[in-house]
Design an enzyme around this catalytic site. Structure first.
Site, short mmCIF file in Angstrom:
data_model
loop_
_atom_site.label_atom_id
_atom_site.label_comp_id
_atom_site.label_asym_id
_atom_site.label_seq_id
_atom_site.Cartn_x
_atom_site.Cartn_y
_atom_site.Cartn_z
N GLU A 197 29.29 40.89 34.31
CA GLU A 197 30.67 41.24 33.94
C GLU A 197 31.35 40.04 33.28
O GLU A 197 32.05 40.17 32.28
CB GLU A 197 31.38 41.64 35.25
N ARG A 198 31.13 38.86 33.84
CA ARG A 198 31.80 37.66 33.32
C ARG A 198 31.26 37.25 31.96
O ARG A 198 32.02 36.86 31.07
CB ARG A 198 31.63 36.51 34.33
N PHE B 228 43.83 48.22 41.17
CA PHE B 228 43.56 47.70 39.81
C PHE B 228 42.25 48.26 39.26
O PHE B 228 41.55 47.57 38.51
CB PHE B 228 43.48 46.17 39.79
N ILE B 229 41.89 49.49 39.62
CA ILE B 229 40.56 50.00 39.26
C ILE B 229 40.56 50.63 37.86
O ILE B 229 41.14 51.70 37.64
CB ILE B 229 40.04 51.00 40.33
N THR B 230 39.88 49.94 36.95
CA THR B 230 39.75 50.41 35.57
C THR B 230 38.91 51.69 35.54
O THR B 230 37.88 51.77 36.22
CB THR B 230 39.07 49.32 34.71
N GLN C 231 50.16 21.03 6.57
CA GLN C 231 49.10 20.35 7.33
C GLN C 231 49.08 20.78 8.80
O GLN C 231 48.02 20.96 9.40
CB GLN C 231 49.25 18.83 7.24
N GLU D 123 41.16 45.02 46.31
CA GLU D 123 42.00 45.79 47.24
C GLU D 123 43.42 45.21 47.23
O GLU D 123 43.60 44.07 46.80
CB GLU D 123 41.42 45.70 48.66
N GLN E 284 52.19 32.57 17.06
CA GLN E 284 53.13 31.56 16.60
C GLN E 284 53.08 31.42 15.07
O GLN E 284 54.12 31.33 14.41
CB GLN E 284 52.80 30.21 17.27
N ALA F 293 43.00 41.94 49.03
CA ALA F 293 41.86 41.05 48.76
C ALA F 293 41.33 41.27 47.35
O ALA F 293 40.87 42.37 47.01
CB ALA F 293 40.73 41.29 49.76
C1 FAD Z 1 44.07 45.28 34.29
C2 FAD Z 1 43.16 44.94 35.43
C3 FAD Z 1 41.97 45.62 35.57
C4 FAD Z 1 41.14 45.35 36.66
N1 FAD Z 1 40.00 46.11 36.84
C5 FAD Z 1 39.33 46.00 38.03
C6 FAD Z 1 38.28 46.92 38.34
O1 FAD Z 1 37.91 47.79 37.55
N2 FAD Z 1 37.68 46.81 39.56
C7 FAD Z 1 38.04 45.86 40.46
O2 FAD Z 1 37.46 45.82 41.54
N3 FAD Z 1 39.03 44.97 40.19
C8 FAD Z 1 39.68 45.03 38.99
N4 FAD Z 1 40.71 44.15 38.72
C9 FAD Z 1 41.07 43.16 39.72
C10 FAD Z 1 40.77 41.72 39.34
O3 FAD Z 1 39.39 41.46 39.36
C11 FAD Z 1 41.56 40.83 40.32
O4 FAD Z 1 42.93 40.97 39.96
C12 FAD Z 1 41.14 39.39 40.31
O5 FAD Z 1 39.85 39.24 40.84
C13 FAD Z 1 42.12 38.51 41.11
O6 FAD Z 1 42.34 39.04 42.37
P1 FAD Z 1 43.85 39.27 42.90
O7 FAD Z 1 44.58 39.98 41.84
O8 FAD Z 1 43.79 39.89 44.23
O9 FAD Z 1 44.44 37.83 42.99
P2 FAD Z 1 44.43 36.88 44.28
O10 FAD Z 1 43.06 36.80 44.82
O11 FAD Z 1 45.53 37.31 45.18
O12 FAD Z 1 44.81 35.48 43.62
C14 FAD Z 1 46.15 35.09 43.36
C15 FAD Z 1 46.13 33.66 42.82
O13 FAD Z 1 45.56 32.79 43.81
C16 FAD Z 1 44.49 32.08 43.25
N5 FAD Z 1 43.43 31.86 44.25
C17 FAD Z 1 42.87 32.78 45.07
N6 FAD Z 1 41.90 32.21 45.79
C18 FAD Z 1 41.84 30.91 45.41
C19 FAD Z 1 41.03 29.79 45.78
N7 FAD Z 1 40.05 29.91 46.68
N8 FAD Z 1 41.25 28.60 45.18
C20 FAD Z 1 42.22 28.47 44.24
N9 FAD Z 1 43.02 29.48 43.85
C21 FAD Z 1 42.81 30.69 44.42
C22 FAD Z 1 43.98 32.96 42.11
O14 FAD Z 1 43.22 32.21 41.17
C23 FAD Z 1 45.26 33.51 41.57
O15 FAD Z 1 45.84 32.60 40.69
C24 FAD Z 1 41.50 44.37 37.59
C25 FAD Z 1 42.69 43.64 37.42
C26 FAD Z 1 43.53 43.93 36.39
C27 FAD Z 1 44.81 43.17 36.26
#
Ligand code: FAD
Length: 393
Positions: free
Chosen positions: A256-257, A170-172, A293, A141, A350, A144
Site C-alpha cells: 500500500e505504501r 475512514f474506510i475507502t 529567477q 477505528e 503558489q 485506533a
Molecule cells: C481519506 C482517508 C481514507 C482512508 N482510507 C482508509 C481505509 O480504506 N482503510 C483503513 O483502514 N484506514 C483508512 N484511513 C485511515 C488512515 O490510515 C489513518 O487515518 C492513519 O493511519 C492515521 O491514523 P489516525 O487517523 O487514527 O491518527 P492517529 O493514530 O490518531 O494519529 C494522530 C497523530 O499522532 C501521531 N502519532 C500517532 N502515533 C505516534 C507515534 N507512535 N509517534 C509519533 N507520532 C504518533 C500521528 O502521526 C498523527 O500525527 C483513511 C484515512 C483517510 C483520511
C-alpha cells in the site's frame, strides 16, 4: 569539431531499468484509457463520487489483476506493472478514484491472494480481478489508527462461527464495497499475536454503513464509518492464520505504501508539468513568470525533488520485484514521496497565483487531494518510527 561537442540531452526520456518494452506498451494503453474514459468525468465525480462501472470497465480491460496469475483471471505480469498502473492513474485528474482503485488492486486483494484459501480466492479474488466485486479494507477505528495493535473490534469464536463487534472508520470504498478485508482482535491478551484477518461480505446482517464522511479532498472517493453489531460469519471467513493478522496486515501495508509513493511521484509530476506550461504563458512585468529567477529556481527545486523520489520508488520497487522485503526503504519512499508531493503541489499553487486558488485550473484540487498522503497508509511520524527503529534505536 562541432560534432564532438556533447550537448545536454534535456529532451531525452530515458527508461528506467525497472521497465521493459512491455511496460511501455502497458503504460500507453492505460494512458489512452484514462484520458479518454476517466479524465473527462473528473469534475463531475468530484461532486458525485466516481461510479461503480469504473471497476467493471477496468476489470474488462484486465487492469485490476495485472500481476495476478492467469488462473485467477489476472494478466500474469510482474510487480512493475502495478507501478505503471499507479503512475498512469494519476492522469485521471481524480485522485479519489485512483485511491479507490488502488485499495482494490494493491491493498485488499494481495492478502487474499497470498493468505487466502482456494475457496476464498474463487469467491473474492476472481470476481475482484474481473471488476464484478468491489472491496474495502478495514484497519482504522475511531480509537485506533496508527496503533494497529490497539484496535478494539473483536471477533469471538462461537461454534462454527465468529461473532464480530466493533467499528471501522475512514474506510475507502466502504459504502460501495461488496466485501471487506477486516482486522479484528481474536485474543485480547495475546498482544500482536491476538489479531486476525477476516474477509466478510458486506451484506451480512449486523454490518451498518454509517454516514458518508466529508473530507478536505479526495471527494471522488467514498469514505465510510462502519459498525459491526453481532456480525456472524463462518469460520471460513478467517483470512490466513488465526493470530497472525497483525503480521499479515503489516505485510499488506508495505504494498500500500509503495504504490502510494508511486502515485505521489506521478501526481507531483503532473502538477509540475501543468504549472510549467502556465509559467510560460502567464506574463507579469513584461515577461513570462517562469523567467523570473525565483520561479526558475522553484522549478529546479521541484524537478530535483520529484526525480529523487522517483528513483527511490523505482529502486525499492525493483527490490520488491526481485523478492526482497525492503520495509525500511518502502517507509523512506512513502515518507519522502508524500512530503515531496505535498510541497510540490503547494509550490505549484503558489506559482499559479490567484488562479491556483480557483477550481478551474485544477491545482487547488491536486493540493487538497495530495495532503492525505502524509496521513493515510501510515503517517509521516509512523514512517519515521519504522525507519528509526530499523537502526535498532
Ligand atoms: C481519506 C482517508 C481514507 C482512508 N482510507 C482508509 C481505509 O480504506 N482503510 C483503513 O483502514 N484506514 C483508512 N484511513 C485511515 C488512515 O490510515 C489513518 O487515518 C492513519 O493511519 C492515521 O491514523 P489516525 O487517523 O487514527 O491518527 P492517529 O493514530 O490518531 O494519529 C494522530 C497523530 O499522532 C501521531 N502519532 C500517532 N502515533 C505516534 C507515534 N507512535 N509517534 C509519533 N507520532 C504518533 C500521528 O502521526 C498523527 O500525527 C483513511 C484515512 C483517510 C483520511
Amino acid at each position: 569539431m562541432a560534432a564532438d561537442v556533447l550537448k545536454p540531452d534535456f529532451a531525452a526520456t530515458p527508461r528506467h531499468f525497472l521497465f521493459t518494452d512491455e511496460h511501455d506498451r502497458l503504460r500507453e494503453s492505460i494512458r489512452a484509457f484514462v484520458t479518454k474514459e476517466l479524465l473527462p468525468h473528473a469534475e463531475e465525480w468530484e461532486e458525485t463520487t466516481f461510479p461503480d462501472w469504473v471497476f467493471a470497465r477496468m476489470g474488462e480491460l484486465g487492469l485490476l489483476g495485472l500481476s495476478y496469475p492467469e488462473e485467477y483471471g489476472g494478466q500474469g505480469g510482474d510487480y512493475p506493472c502495478n507501478i505503471v498502473l499507479a503512475e498512469e492513474m494519476a492522469h485521471c485528474g481524480c485522485a479519489g478514484l485512483a485511491m479507490g482503485i488502488a485499495v482494490h488492486t494493491d491493498m485488499t486483494t494481495p492478502p487474499i491472494h497470498l493468505f487466502g484459501t482456494e475457496e476464498q480466492k474463487q469467491r473474492y479474488l476472481v470476481p475482484s480481478i474481473a471488476g464484478q466485486r468491489i472491496s474495502c479494507l478495514g484497519i482504522s477505528e475511531p480509537d485506533a489508527g496508527s496503533d494497529v495493535a490497539g484496535i478494539r473490534t473483536r471477533a469471538v469464536r462461537d461454534g462454527d462461527e465468529w461473532v464480530i463487534n466493533g467499528a471501522k472508520t475512514f474506510i475507502t470504498n466502504g459504502h460501495r464495497a461488496d466485501y471487506i478485508v477486516l482486522v479484528a482482535k481474536t485474543d485480547p491478551d495475546a498482544g500482536h499475536d491476538g489479531i486476525s484477518l477476516f474477509v466478510v461480505d458486506m451484506d451480512v446482517p449486523g454490518i451498518v454503513r454509517e454516514q458518508k464522511l466529508r473530507k478536505l479532498g479526495m471527494h471522488a472517493s467514498d469514505t465510510a464509518l462502519l459498525a459491526f453489531q453481532d456480525v456472524r460469519v463462518p469460520t471460513s471467513a478467517l483470512l490466513g492464520q488465526e493470530g497472525k493478522g497483525f503480521y499479515h496486515i503489516m505485510w499488506e501495508l508495505q504494498g500500500e505504501r509503495l504504490i502510494g509513493a508511486a502515485g505521489c511521484v506521478a501526481g507531483a509530476q503532473r502538477a509540475f508539468d501543468r504549472t510549467l506550461r502556465y509559467a510560460m504563458e502567464r506574463h507579469a512585468f513584461g515577461r513570462p513568470i517562469g523567467r523570473f529567477q525565483v520561479t526558475r529556481h522553484k522549478f529546479a527545486e521541484m524537478a530535483t525533488q520529484i526525480e529523487a523520489a522517483r528513483q527511490l520508488v523505482y529502486m525499492t520497487a525493483w527490490r520488491v520485484a526481485n523478492g526482497d522485503y525492503p520495509v525500511r526503504e518502502i517507509s523512506m519512499a512513502k515518507l519522502f514521496a508524500a512530503r515531496m508531493a505535498c510541497d510540490v503541489t503547494d509550490e505549484c499553487l503558489q506559482i499559479h497565483g490567484g488562479a491556483g486558488y480557483m477550481k478551474e485550473y485544477g491545482i487547488e484540487r491536486a493540493w487538497r487531494d495530495m495532503r492525505l498522503n502524509r496521513i493515510g497508509a501510515g503517517t509521516d511520524e509512523i514512517m519515521l518510527e519504522v525507519i528509526g527503529r530499523s537502526y535498532g534505536l
